[in-house]
Design an enzyme around this catalytic site. Structure first.
Site, mmCIF file in Angstrom:
data_model
loop_
_atom_site.group_PDB
_atom_site.id
_atom_site.type_symbol
_atom_site.label_atom_id
_atom_site.label_comp_id
_atom_site.label_asym_id
_atom_site.label_seq_id
_atom_site.Cartn_x
_atom_site.Cartn_y
_atom_site.Cartn_z
ATOM 1 N N VAL A 223 163.464 29.324 38.167
ATOM 2 C CA VAL A 223 163.177 30.579 38.265
ATOM 3 C C VAL A 223 162.160 31.975 39.290
ATOM 4 O O VAL A 223 161.150 30.413 39.659
ATOM 5 C CB VAL A 223 162.206 31.000 36.733
ATOM 6 C CG1 VAL A 223 161.550 32.010 36.442
ATOM 7 C CG2 VAL A 223 163.499 29.639 35.652
ATOM 8 N N GLY B 187 162.075 21.961 31.347
ATOM 9 C CA GLY B 187 162.825 20.572 30.174
ATOM 10 C C GLY B 187 162.418 19.335 30.362
ATOM 11 O O GLY B 187 162.405 18.652 30.280
ATOM 12 N N ALA C 51 157.999 18.992 26.743
ATOM 13 C CA ALA C 51 157.271 19.891 25.852
ATOM 14 C C ALA C 51 159.212 20.915 25.547
ATOM 15 O O ALA C 51 159.467 21.022 24.270
ATOM 16 C CB ALA C 51 156.573 21.040 26.351
ATOM 17 N N LYS D 162 153.135 0.914 19.120
ATOM 18 C CA LYS D 162 151.589 1.062 19.078
ATOM 19 C C LYS D 162 150.551 1.202 17.828
ATOM 20 O O LYS D 162 150.965 1.904 17.204
ATOM 21 C CB LYS D 162 150.955 2.941 19.561
ATOM 22 C CG LYS D 162 150.150 2.162 20.182
ATOM 23 C CD LYS D 162 149.844 4.416 20.582
ATOM 24 C CE LYS D 162 148.571 4.697 21.467
ATOM 25 N NZ LYS D 162 148.112 5.889 21.797
ATOM 26 N N ALA E 156 152.345 7.957 25.523
ATOM 27 C CA ALA E 156 151.493 7.263 24.634
ATOM 28 C C ALA E 156 151.937 8.365 23.427
ATOM 29 O O ALA E 156 151.051 9.277 23.716
ATOM 30 C CB ALA E 156 150.531 6.021 24.173
HETATM 31 C C1 FAD Z 1 148.341 11.778 34.001
HETATM 32 C C2 FAD Z 1 149.172 12.194 32.585
HETATM 33 C C3 FAD Z 1 149.423 11.359 31.499
HETATM 34 C C4 FAD Z 1 149.939 11.667 30.331
HETATM 35 N N1 FAD Z 1 149.878 10.917 29.515
HETATM 36 C C5 FAD Z 1 150.677 11.479 28.577
HETATM 37 C C6 FAD Z 1 150.280 10.502 26.860
HETATM 38 O O1 FAD Z 1 150.087 9.053 27.284
HETATM 39 N N2 FAD Z 1 150.426 10.748 25.552
HETATM 40 C C7 FAD Z 1 150.616 12.479 26.023
HETATM 41 O O2 FAD Z 1 151.077 12.415 24.426
HETATM 42 N N3 FAD Z 1 150.858 12.873 26.859
HETATM 43 C C8 FAD Z 1 150.452 12.385 28.018
HETATM 44 N N4 FAD Z 1 150.251 13.630 28.564
HETATM 45 C C9 FAD Z 1 150.888 14.936 28.215
HETATM 46 C C10 FAD Z 1 152.713 14.678 28.725
HETATM 47 O O3 FAD Z 1 152.829 14.071 29.605
HETATM 48 C C11 FAD Z 1 152.998 16.583 28.334
HETATM 49 O O4 FAD Z 1 152.238 16.833 27.602
HETATM 50 C C12 FAD Z 1 154.418 16.231 28.072
HETATM 51 O O5 FAD Z 1 155.107 15.734 29.204
HETATM 52 C C13 FAD Z 1 154.516 17.518 28.718
HETATM 53 O O6 FAD Z 1 155.494 18.330 29.548
HETATM 54 P P1 FAD Z 1 155.110 19.644 29.778
HETATM 55 O O7 FAD Z 1 156.830 19.608 28.833
HETATM 56 O O8 FAD Z 1 155.358 20.379 29.064
HETATM 57 O O9 FAD Z 1 155.523 20.113 31.364
HETATM 58 P P2 FAD Z 1 156.189 18.673 32.122
HETATM 59 O O10 FAD Z 1 156.965 17.810 32.006
HETATM 60 O O11 FAD Z 1 155.811 19.079 33.981
HETATM 61 O O12 FAD Z 1 157.885 20.038 32.183
HETATM 62 C C14 FAD Z 1 157.262 21.402 32.928
HETATM 63 C C15 FAD Z 1 159.277 21.647 32.784
HETATM 64 O O13 FAD Z 1 159.425 23.365 33.410
HETATM 65 C C16 FAD Z 1 160.375 23.123 34.955
HETATM 66 N N5 FAD Z 1 160.370 24.300 35.708
HETATM 67 C C17 FAD Z 1 158.823 24.256 36.520
HETATM 68 N N6 FAD Z 1 159.025 25.781 37.100
HETATM 69 C C18 FAD Z 1 160.264 25.917 36.600
HETATM 70 C C19 FAD Z 1 160.806 27.436 37.185
HETATM 71 N N7 FAD Z 1 160.394 27.797 38.040
HETATM 72 N N8 FAD Z 1 161.947 27.205 37.211
HETATM 73 C C20 FAD Z 1 162.723 25.983 36.406
HETATM 74 N N9 FAD Z 1 161.658 25.078 36.260
HETATM 75 C C21 FAD Z 1 160.940 25.181 35.847
HETATM 76 C C22 FAD Z 1 160.630 21.920 35.078
HETATM 77 O O14 FAD Z 1 161.616 21.637 35.497
HETATM 78 C C23 FAD Z 1 160.167 21.179 34.224
HETATM 79 O O15 FAD Z 1 161.721 20.921 33.544
HETATM 80 C C24 FAD Z 1 149.943 13.377 29.942
HETATM 81 C C25 FAD Z 1 149.859 14.273 31.425
HETATM 82 C C26 FAD Z 1 149.233 13.715 32.323
HETATM 83 C C27 FAD Z 1 149.174 14.565 33.364
#
Ligand code: FAD
Length: 507
Positions: free
Chosen positions: A186, A13, A16, A79, A51
């Site tokens: 999970v 959550g 993505a 932006k 961003a």
């Molecule tokens: C340093 C940094 C800077 C960034 N800056 C930018 C930016 O400026 N612009 C941009 O477009 N993107 C940026 N990004 C990328 C952006 O942060 C991610 O693409 C975006 O936040 C999506 O993350 P996510 O949802 O894939 O993962 P996460 O935010 O890590 O979410 C993972 C989810 O999975 C859940 N989860 C994991 N394991 C389990 C489990 N076992 N059981 C239940 N739930 C679980 C967690 O609770 C969480 O809800 C950046 C990334 C980094 C590392």
């Protein structure tokens, strides 16, 4: 026709997960699909990613998100591009703006005419012909008025927003459209015996959730796509050596700049993302050249406001999942790969992967031809962005630290070598259909980083000297006239989309 695939389970959550949930909620509404999402408060999200780039407007439009409501709910600012400070050399800065430079003439891109202008001793900066660049430097902003018929085209813009508030905003939208959220961790994933497809997941309290299609949004860990299905990861550290980040928000100060700032540092670079209620900051670096404690100290010493938390370390490896869609599992977001946020592309990659998934949505079964197509499209997108990022590191005059000397020695991917050589020889930039970064982006970064071609398109010689001068004066004048009509960025936010004051949390 009988449709067998009717249930979707999103694991994660973060940005993505909730982008996927909100999209499925909206686009599959009334079609009888069961859409569920599981997330764990105990694990939390990556908490960065603030961003964006202009195509996010398409995402918001598809979901019928009202821009003003969205800006207020996420403490967002506008932006117009990214300022790159000290990338080319120390005490140098350039802007990679959104939107086009000038207008096309003689059927070719404007930049060829500017190259001719410069070759003839002209001194006008290329920025003077891009509205976003001029507005960014002037700290001004206004959305294009729909009846404005400027040959300069619409003003290119995107947003800075609070990642946590954005996820909450999308969650509300998804839940109102029938998506069911489960809180829980999970702890087990069950595969079907006959074909190795994912059958169900088990949460720590014993609940079992089954689905036909699983969307892995579990972040860097890739709980389903990697830990369970072992899709594999292509490591691109040879081209993009940074593998760590320290992130810290600070109090906002002074005017809200309508652009992201990226400042090259001794072992990487520092971002600055201005929001309405605070400023986001981070140092992206390579641990072979800087340790975590040093990075945190350096970052804290370079903030322009009081820090609101202790710096949070993040680890990553640049690259992509070998298969983002495997069997009945599609990985989105950090579970699918990671390219550092130098050009703010990760959220965009979630958006485009989602669009592809929905476009190629399986009906009765998972056919390998569709899966292969999806994977090859995702792969091309990652590779194009990778090449664009590598250009920033490689085209530098900096040799002042071991990190920058390392970057100068990077061997280019063949695709970038070819693109760079073509530009160097002829000034030509030719995109493939579907490339994210268009000619104006490549031109901005080539020029900003001091890569100058030895020639330009022959058609740019067609106008006489007088005629070229006249045209450049008209275009530059139009840009100035347009931007002078904009209020300051802060005034624009105050009058159109000011968010309610909230106390951004402190540690
Ligand atoms: C340093 C940094 C800077 C960034 N800056 C930018 C930016 O400026 N612009 C941009 O477009 N993107 C940026 N990004 C990328 C952006 O942060 C991610 O693409 C975006 O936040 C999506 O993350 P996510 O949802 O894939 O993962 P996460 O935010 O890590 O979410 C993972 C989810 O999975 C859940 N989860 C994991 N394991 C389990 C489990 N076992 N059981 C239940 N739930 C679980 C967690 O609770 C969480 O809800 C950046 C990334 C980094 C590392």
């Amino acid at each position: 026709m009988q449709r067998n695939l009717k249930s979707i389970l999103i694991v994660g959550g973060g940005t993505a997960g909730w982008m996927a949930a909100a999209s499925c909620g909206k686009l599959l509404e009334g079609a009888g699909y069961k859409v569920e999402l599981v997330e764990s408060d105990e694990i939390g999200t990556v908490g960065v990613g603030e961003a964006t780039i202009p195509p996010i407007q398409d995402f918001n439009r598809t979901l019928q998100i009202d821009e003003v409501e969205f800006m207020r709910a996420t403490q967002a600012s506008f932006k117009l591009g990214i300022e790159f400070v000290d990338w080319t050399r120390l005490n140098h800065s350039y802007i990679h703006p959104f939107g086009m430079y000038g207008v096309q003439m003689q059927g070719i891109y404007f930049h060829h005419f500017w190259l001719r202008h410069r070759a003839q001793g002209g001194t006008s900066s290329h920025d003077a012909f891009n509205s976003s660049a001029v507005a960014a430097r002037a700290g001004r902003f206004a959305r294009s008025i729909s009846n404005e018929r400027s040959p300069l085209g619409p003003l290119g813009y995107a947003y800075h927003f609070d990642a946590g508030l954005y996820a909450a905003f999308l969650r509300k939208m998804a839940e109102s459209r029938g998506v069911t959220r489960h809180e829980g961790k999970v702890v087990d994933v069950k595969l079907r015996g006959e074909d190795g497809y994912i059958e169900s997941i088990t949460l720590s309290d014993g609940r079992v959730l089954a689905a036909d299609l699983f969307i892995d949004c579990s972040g860097f860990r890739g709980l389903l796509i990697e830990q369970t299905l072992h899709a594999g990861y292509e490591d691109w550290s040879e081209w993009l050596p940074c593998n760590r980040a320290m992130a810290v928000p600070c109090d906002r100060v002074a005017a809200t700049t309508p652009y992201t700032r990226s400042t090259a540092r001794e072992a990487g670079w520092q971002w600055r993302i201005p929001l309405q209620h605070r400023t986001g900051n981070g140092y992206v670096y390579c641990n072979e050249f800087l340790d975590d404690d040093e990075a945190a100290t350096l970052l804290l010493g370079r903030l322009d406001g009081t820090p609101r938390a202790t710096p949070r370390p993040l680890r990553f490896i640049a690259g992509r999942r070998r298969e983002c869609w495997k069997k009945n599992c599609v990985a989105l977001g950090l579970a699918s790969g990671f390219l550092e946020p130098l050009e703010s592309t990760s959220i965009h990659l979630i958006q485009t992967a989602l669009a592809k998934l929905l476009f190629l949505f399986p009906g009765n079964c998972f056919d390998q031809a569709t899966i292969d197509k999806f994977n090859s499209l995702v792969c091309s997108e990652y590779e194009e962005i990778r090449d664009f990022l590598v250009l920033h590191y490689k085209a530098t005059e900096r040799t002042d630290t071991a990190f920058w000397r390392h970057c100068q020695a990077i061997k280019l991917p063949d695709t970038l070598e070819q693109r760079w050589e073509m530009y160097r020889q002829s000034g030509n930039i030719l995109n493939s259909l579907g490339d994210l970064f268009k000619e104006s982006s490549w031109f901005a970064v080539f020029t900003g980083q001091g890569v100058n071609p030895s020639s330009y398109h022959p058609f740019a010689d067609i106008p006489s000297d007088e005629e070229l001068k006249r045209r450049l004066e008209i275009i530059g004048g139009d840009v100035i006239k347009r931007v002078n009509g904009f209020p300051t960025h802060d005034d624009y936010i105050r009058d159109h989309c000011a968010a309610p004051p909230i106390a951004a949390p402190r540690d």
